[in-house]
Design an enzyme around this catalytic site. Structure first.
Site, PDB file in Angstrom:
ATOM      1  N   SER A 145       0.858  -1.178   0.000  1.00  0.00           N
ATOM      2  CA  SER A 145       0.000   0.000   0.000  1.00  0.00           C
ATOM      3  C   SER A 145       0.893   1.226   0.000  1.00  0.00           C
ATOM      4  CB  SER A 145      -0.876   0.005   1.262  1.00  0.00           C
ATOM      5  OG  SER A 145      -1.504   1.260   1.457  1.00  0.00           O
ATOM      6  N   TYR A 195      -1.888   0.441  10.741  1.00  0.00           N
ATOM      7  CA  TYR A 195      -1.883  -0.071   9.369  1.00  0.00           C
ATOM      8  C   TYR A 195      -0.604   0.339   8.656  1.00  0.00           C
ATOM      9  CZ  TYR A 195      -3.533  -0.875   4.572  1.00  0.00           C
ATOM     10  OH  TYR A 195      -3.669  -1.311   3.264  1.00  0.00           O
TER      11      TYR A 195
END
Length: 257
Positions: free
Chosen positions: A142, A155
């Site tokens: 990501s 995250y």
């Protein structure tokens, strides 16, 4: 255009294939000529996708798997003598709290799924990828693995770990017939990612994409993954970051009024 795999027997394993980017990638790789093996915890979802792909004339098999269960992953790996492609897609985000109040259990779960899960599957299948003489490992990370943002530390930490795993593995296995590719998507609108992150709160999930004309879709990312996988064997796309045009960074997004 993508090139067909050298032989019809070439197998691609996709983790987290029950929805979103994983399901879209399985469809794309199947269409490119790979025999796809779909793994995820939700047995019904991957079996339905395998049936869909088989009905379309492709080769697909469903295998229920929790990537954080090392014994189960090792058992799964015994099915492969050789393997062409591994797409490490299983992962996800939980919560958007600041560091001061973040839930340690959410942090632990994100690390185990995104990092340890990727480690488990990669370690277990690396011998088969090497034995193929032309293997490819894809790590779907990501943009969170490359820059921080408020409310995302858990995250972000997990995705930074996954990025470092891919980068280090590439250094360690250079000279072997295995490529390591990292795909780092930015804002992707799927049915479940934001909804899962916010504990099923549809209103909070919708606000993530509010005013953004065209976030990336799961198929956009799957198309990119398939393109990197089907480059000539000597071409390694080390890292590919993709965002929608409306997103300049993790914190800079153009939103229409």
């Amino acid at each position: 255009m993508t090139a067909a795999p050298p032989a019809a027997s070439r197998i691609a394993v996709v983790t987290g294939a029950s929805s979103g980017i994983g399901a879209a990638t399985a469809r794309r790789l199947a269409a490119a000529g790979y025999r796809v093996v779909l793994t995820a915890r939700r047995k019904d979802r991957i079996e339905a996708l395998a049936e869909e792909l088989t009905a379309a004339g492709h080769s697909a098999t469903a295998y229920p798997l929790d990537v954080t269960d090392r014994a189960a992953v090792d058992e799964f790996a015994t099915a492969f003598r050789t393997l062409a492609v591994l797409v490490n897609n299983a992962g996800g985000a939980l919560g958007a709290d600041p560091v001061a109040t973040g839930d340690p259990e959410d942090w632990r779960l994100m690390y185990e799924t995104n990092v340890i899960g990727t480690l488990n599957v990669t370690q277990a299948l690396l011998p088969a990828l090497t034995a193929s003489g032309d293997g490819t490992i894809v790590v779907v990370s990501s943009t969170a693995g490359h820059a921080t943002y408020e409310g995302g530390a858990g995250y972000v930490a997990a995705k930074h770990g996954e990025h470092v795993l891919a980068e280090t593995l590439r250094l360690e296995i250079v000279g072997t017939p295995v490529r390591v590719i990292e795909i780092a998507p930015g804002m992707v609108r799927t049915d479940e990612f934001a909804l899962t992150r916010f504990g099923g709160d549809a209103e909070k999930a919708a606000k993530v994409y509010e005013g953004v004309a065209e976030p990336l879709t799961a198929d956009d990312v799957a198309d990119t993954i398939t393109w990197t996988v089907t480059r000539p064997s000597h071409v390694n796309v080390d890292l590919l970051v993709l965002r929608p045009r409306a997103q300049a960074s993790n914190t800079k997004v153009h939103r229409e009024p």
